[in-house]
Design an enzyme around this catalytic site. Structure first.
Site, PDB file in Angstrom:
ATOM      1  N   SER A  22      -3.855   5.834  38.239  1.00 48.61           N
ATOM      2  CA  SER A  22      -3.076   7.004  38.677  1.00 48.61           C
ATOM      3  C   SER A  22      -2.671   6.890  40.146  1.00 48.61           C
ATOM      4  O   SER A  22      -2.064   7.810  40.690  1.00 48.61           O
ATOM      5  CB  SER A  22      -3.888   8.284  38.458  1.00 48.61           C
ATOM      6  OG  SER A  22      -5.156   8.187  39.059  1.00 48.61           O
ATOM      7  N   THR A 159      27.528  44.376  32.049  1.00 48.69           N
ATOM      8  CA  THR A 159      26.548  44.205  30.979  1.00 48.69           C
ATOM      9  C   THR A 159      27.291  43.470  29.872  1.00 48.69           C
ATOM     10  O   THR A 159      28.520  43.653  29.732  1.00 48.69           O
ATOM     11  CB  THR A 159      25.997  45.550  30.434  1.00 48.69           C
ATOM     12  OG1 THR A 159      27.080  46.282  29.860  1.00 48.69           O
ATOM     13  CG2 THR A 159      25.353  46.398  31.517  1.00 48.69           C
ATOM     14  N   HIS A 160      26.596  42.642  29.137  1.00 51.26           N
ATOM     15  CA  HIS A 160      27.231  41.791  28.113  1.00 51.26           C
ATOM     16  C   HIS A 160      28.363  40.961  28.711  1.00 51.26           C
ATOM     17  O   HIS A 160      29.316  40.612  28.014  1.00 51.26           O
ATOM     18  CB  HIS A 160      27.774  42.618  26.939  1.00 51.26           C
ATOM     19  CG  HIS A 160      26.799  43.603  26.391  1.00 51.26           C
ATOM     20  ND1 HIS A 160      25.950  43.321  25.351  1.00 51.26           N
ATOM     21  CD2 HIS A 160      26.514  44.876  26.775  1.00 51.26           C
ATOM     22  CE1 HIS A 160      25.198  44.372  25.088  1.00 51.26           C
ATOM     23  NE2 HIS A 160      25.509  45.342  25.955  1.00 51.26           N
ATOM     24  N   SER A 282      36.214  15.691  42.449  1.00 48.80           N
ATOM     25  CA  SER A 282      36.248  14.925  41.209  1.00 48.80           C
ATOM     26  C   SER A 282      36.817  13.545  41.510  1.00 48.80           C
ATOM     27  O   SER A 282      37.600  13.376  42.438  1.00 48.80           O
ATOM     28  CB  SER A 282      37.125  15.657  40.196  1.00 48.80           C
ATOM     29  OG  SER A 282      37.739  14.739  39.318  1.00 48.80           O
ATOM     30  N   LYS A 288      40.036  19.411  42.286  1.00 51.76           N
ATOM     31  CA  LYS A 288      38.742  20.013  41.921  1.00 51.76           C
ATOM     32  C   LYS A 288      37.818  20.263  43.104  1.00 51.76           C
ATOM     33  O   LYS A 288      37.775  19.495  44.061  1.00 51.76           O
ATOM     34  CB  LYS A 288      38.005  19.107  40.917  1.00 51.76           C
ATOM     35  CG  LYS A 288      38.563  19.097  39.522  1.00 51.76           C
ATOM     36  CD  LYS A 288      38.506  20.445  38.800  1.00 51.76           C
ATOM     37  CE  LYS A 288      37.110  20.848  38.415  1.00 51.76           C
ATOM     38  NZ  LYS A 288      36.533  19.982  37.374  1.00 51.76           N
ATOM     39  N   ASN A 290      33.847  21.342  42.891  1.00 52.09           N
ATOM     40  CA  ASN A 290      32.808  21.641  41.904  1.00 52.09           C
ATOM     41  C   ASN A 290      31.521  22.175  42.549  1.00 52.09           C
ATOM     42  O   ASN A 290      31.097  21.683  43.594  1.00 52.09           O
ATOM     43  CB  ASN A 290      32.468  20.373  41.109  1.00 52.09           C
ATOM     44  CG  ASN A 290      33.640  19.885  40.289  1.00 52.09           C
ATOM     45  OD1 ASN A 290      34.469  20.685  39.837  1.00 52.09           O
ATOM     46  ND2 ASN A 290      33.735  18.586  40.112  1.00 52.09           N
ATOM     47  N   GLU A 295      24.882  23.949  39.969  1.00 49.34           N
ATOM     48  CA  GLU A 295      24.671  23.449  38.603  1.00 49.34           C
ATOM     49  C   GLU A 295      23.359  22.677  38.486  1.00 49.34           C
ATOM     50  O   GLU A 295      22.607  22.826  37.521  1.00 49.34           O
ATOM     51  CB  GLU A 295      25.836  22.555  38.188  1.00 49.34           C
ATOM     52  CG  GLU A 295      27.128  23.330  37.983  1.00 49.34           C
ATOM     53  CD  GLU A 295      28.315  22.396  37.812  1.00 49.34           C
ATOM     54  OE1 GLU A 295      28.654  22.099  36.675  1.00 49.34           O
ATOM     55  OE2 GLU A 295      28.885  21.958  38.824  1.00 49.34           O
ATOM     56  N   TYR A 322     -14.918  16.912  31.646  1.00 50.20           N
ATOM     57  CA  TYR A 322     -13.760  16.097  32.006  1.00 50.20           C
ATOM     58  C   TYR A 322     -13.343  15.186  30.857  1.00 50.20           C
ATOM     59  O   TYR A 322     -14.179  14.603  30.164  1.00 50.20           O
ATOM     60  CB  TYR A 322     -14.070  15.252  33.259  1.00 50.20           C
ATOM     61  CG  TYR A 322     -12.910  14.353  33.644  1.00 50.20           C
ATOM     62  CD1 TYR A 322     -11.847  14.850  34.395  1.00 50.20           C
ATOM     63  CD2 TYR A 322     -12.841  13.027  33.211  1.00 50.20           C
ATOM     64  CE1 TYR A 322     -10.756  14.052  34.716  1.00 50.20           C
ATOM     65  CE2 TYR A 322     -11.762  12.220  33.533  1.00 50.20           C
ATOM     66  CZ  TYR A 322     -10.716  12.738  34.279  1.00 50.20           C
ATOM     67  OH  TYR A 322      -9.646  11.947  34.587  1.00 50.20           O
ATOM     68  N   GLN A 327      -5.859  13.537  33.672  1.00 48.48           N
ATOM     69  CA  GLN A 327      -5.124  12.803  34.714  1.00 48.48           C
ATOM     70  C   GLN A 327      -3.624  13.119  34.645  1.00 48.48           C
ATOM     71  O   GLN A 327      -2.912  12.986  35.628  1.00 48.48           O
ATOM     72  CB  GLN A 327      -5.373  11.297  34.537  1.00 48.48           C
ATOM     73  CG  GLN A 327      -4.680  10.420  35.570  1.00 48.48           C
ATOM     74  CD  GLN A 327      -5.249   9.019  35.582  1.00 48.48           C
ATOM     75  OE1 GLN A 327      -6.349   8.801  36.029  1.00 48.48           O
ATOM     76  NE2 GLN A 327      -4.503   8.067  35.039  1.00 48.48           N
ATOM     77  N   LYS A 330      -1.419  15.857  37.081  1.00 46.27           N
ATOM     78  CA  LYS A 330      -0.797  15.678  38.394  1.00 46.27           C
ATOM     79  C   LYS A 330       0.695  15.356  38.337  1.00 46.27           C
ATOM     80  O   LYS A 330       1.483  15.952  39.070  1.00 46.27           O
ATOM     81  CB  LYS A 330      -1.558  14.599  39.181  1.00 46.27           C
ATOM     82  CG  LYS A 330      -2.870  15.155  39.755  1.00 46.27           C
ATOM     83  CD  LYS A 330      -3.758  14.096  40.323  1.00 46.27           C
ATOM     84  CE  LYS A 330      -4.433  13.282  39.259  1.00 46.27           C
ATOM     85  NZ  LYS A 330      -5.319  14.080  38.359  1.00 46.27           N
TER      86      LYS A 330
HETATM   87  N1  ARG Z   1      -7.744   9.577  38.270  1.00 42.96           N
HETATM   88  C1  ARG Z   1      -8.588  10.533  37.611  1.00 42.96           C
HETATM   89  C2  ARG Z   1      -7.789  11.820  37.319  1.00 42.96           C
HETATM   90  O1  ARG Z   1      -6.759  11.982  37.883  1.00 42.96           O
HETATM   91  C3  ARG Z   1      -9.737  10.870  38.477  1.00 42.96           C
HETATM   92  C4  ARG Z   1     -10.971  11.264  37.746  1.00 42.96           C
HETATM   93  C5  ARG Z   1     -11.488  10.102  36.963  1.00 42.96           C
HETATM   94  N2  ARG Z   1     -12.772  10.344  36.394  1.00 42.96           N
HETATM   95  C6  ARG Z   1     -13.225   9.595  35.409  1.00 42.96           C
HETATM   96  N3  ARG Z   1     -14.414   9.838  35.028  1.00 42.96           N
HETATM   97  N4  ARG Z   1     -12.518   8.677  34.857  1.00 42.96           N
HETATM   98  O2  ARG Z   1      -8.150  12.633  36.518  1.00 42.96           O
END
Ligand code: ARG
Length: 465
Positions: A22, A159-160, A282, A288, A290, A295, A322, A327, A330
């Site tokens: 990661s 409205t509408h 354009s 044009k 735009n 958008e 966990y 992971q 993120k």
């Molecule tokens: N890179 C992992 C995550 O984002 C960190 C935690 C990893 N923990 C594990 N026991 N593999 O979730």
């Protein structure tokens, strides 16, 4: 060398390593990871788990790593034993150990990457939520300024998507200012709840067998208190979902506003002219202009909704505690944060520099019988039941449509034929300015109400600063 080298006799498969890693996205959290590690080391020393000198060595080593990352001297592609680190936590710990030796190896005492990642992510999202709140405040301020400038500019309310009743542009714009204020409130709520509980010290899942002081690290990192349950501490990602939901609603508001700006900038409406610096041309059609920024802001809301759904779906059905699935949290929330920051940064100056074409708004308001409700109200105020007044006015509108008249030009004798209660003051009543001024109820569309609304907004907005 992998962290788990003792138990294993083979190196991790190269392809699996890429799949598992990661670092490419969680390196964004290096500052928070270093801050968490420094607080953890100081606490371990204060509790007698490691020596004071080890803690000092760790903390100054971490300072050096932070400096080198910020200066670009240390990059995340750095390999050790031919391998890049799996994630930011491994990267920092490995770098620290390479730099300071044995003290670095003691840092991970009474800690796991599971509580580490939850803590880092909370700290990171807290910083970014504050950044986004500032960007929303900036946009809300621009909206409020424009609303004040056009507090008397008569336009159609719809409205509408059909012309409905006269309002002023200031009123229409302030509707968005209130939405943005709620967005700030939602982010503040989510941020407060997130920072109420510190996961650090939950360790892998079951807490620690060392005499650690979780209150100390909580205070050092800006949390109210440690999380009360170690399983919940490492497996909770509600904060991620809550912030993503707040961002999804924010982008929903931006996309509605963007849609209106796109419509208002069209030749059919021409209520607004975007600044040349915030529009595009354009490649083939020389005429044009735009509204690309609006958008894109409208379109990008889809990504943020998608990120929210991805997070919810990823978490659904995960057993405690966990799981590596987590992971995935993120990339989703980081994408939403980047998208929202990009949208707000582009949208705010586009709006600030756009020119409102008040005459065109007013000209549009003159057609479409948006003063018909006021005509009915005229009769109601003379004692005609509203339903009857409504019907009489509907007949007048039908008559006007046949003769290409408006309520302003409809002859008095025709009015009187519809109802003897009509007098010549009907023309004052149906004038657009009178209609809009009459909507002076609290929160209504009259210029006076809008001024009061802006004053109230300022009061609330200032206390939020
Ligand atoms: N890179 C992992 C995550 O984002 C960190 C935690 C990893 N923990 C594990 N026991 N593999 O979730």
């Amino acid at each position: 060398m992998a962290l788990w080298d003792g138990r294993f006799s083979k190196k991790t498969d190269k392809n699996l390593n890429d799949f598992n890693s990661s670092l490419a996205f969680d390196s964004l959290m290096y500052r928070q990871d270093i801050a968490g590690s420094a607080a953890h080391a100081a606490m371990l020393a204060a509790c007698g788990v490691i020596s004071g000198s080890d803690a000092e060595t760790i903390i100054s080593g971490l300072d050096g790593i932070l400096r080198d990352i910020e200066s670009g001297a240390l990059t995340f592609d750095k390999k050790s034993d031919g391998e890049t680190a799996e994630d930011i936590h491994t990267f920092i710990e490995r770098e620290l150990t390479e730099r300071v030796g044995d003290a670095g190896k003691r840092l991970h005492t009474a800690r796991s990457r599971n509580d580490q990642v939850a803590t880092d992510l909370k700290l990171y999202l807290n910083d970014e939520a504050l950044n986004i709140i500032e960007l929303i405040k900036n946009l809300a301020r621009i909206v409020r300024e424009k609303a004040e400038k056009h507090a008397g500019a008569v336009m159609c309310g719809y409205t509408h998507m059909q012309r409905a009743q006269p309002i002023v542009l200031g009123h229409h714009l302030m509707a968005y200012a209130w939405m943005f204020l709620r967005d700030i409130g939602r982010l503040e709520d989510a941020r407060r709840r997130m920072m109420a509980e510190n996961p650090l010290g939950s360790c892998a899942l079951a807490g620690a067998s060392y005499p650690i002081d979780r209150f100390m690290t909580s205070k050092a990192l800006g949390f109210d208190a440690p999380s009360r349950n170690s399983l919940d501490g490492v497996s909770d990602r509600d904060f991620c979902v809550e912030i993503n939901a707040a961002l999804a609603i924010l982008t929903l508001h931006i996309s509605r506003f963007a849609e209106e700006i796109i419509i208002w900038s069209s030749w059919e409406f021409k209520y607004m002219e975007l600044d040349d610096a915030f529009a595009t041309g354009s490649s083939i059609m020389p005429q044009k202009k735009n509204p690309d920024i609006a958008e894109l802001a409208r379109g990008k809301s889809g990504r943020v909704f998608g990120d929210l759904i991805a997070s919810l779906t990823m978490l659904k059905g995960l057993p405690l505690a966990y799981n590596k699935d987590m992971q995935e949290d993120k990339e989703a929330i980081f994408d939403s944060i980047k998208t929202v920051k990009d949208c707000l940064s582009a949208f705010a100056p586009m709006l600030a520099t756009a020119t409102v074409l008040e005459e065109n708004m007013r000209a549009a308001a003159a057609r479409g019988f948006i003063n018909a409700t006021d005509c009915a109200d005229y009769l109601t105020k003379k004692g005609v039941p509203f339903r009857d007044a409504y019907k009489i006015t509907g007949q007048i509108v039908a008559e006007c449509l046949k003769t290409n008249a408006t309520l302003e030009t409809f002859p008095l004798e025709s009015y009187k034929a519809a109802s003897p209660l009509f007098e010549s003051d009907i023309y004052d009543t149906v004038s657009l300015d009178a209609c809009v001024a009459a909507r002076s109820s609290y929160g209504g569309a009259s210029p006076e109400s809008v001024k009061a609304q802006i004053a109230e907004f300022d009061n609330i907005f200032i206390t939020r600063r």
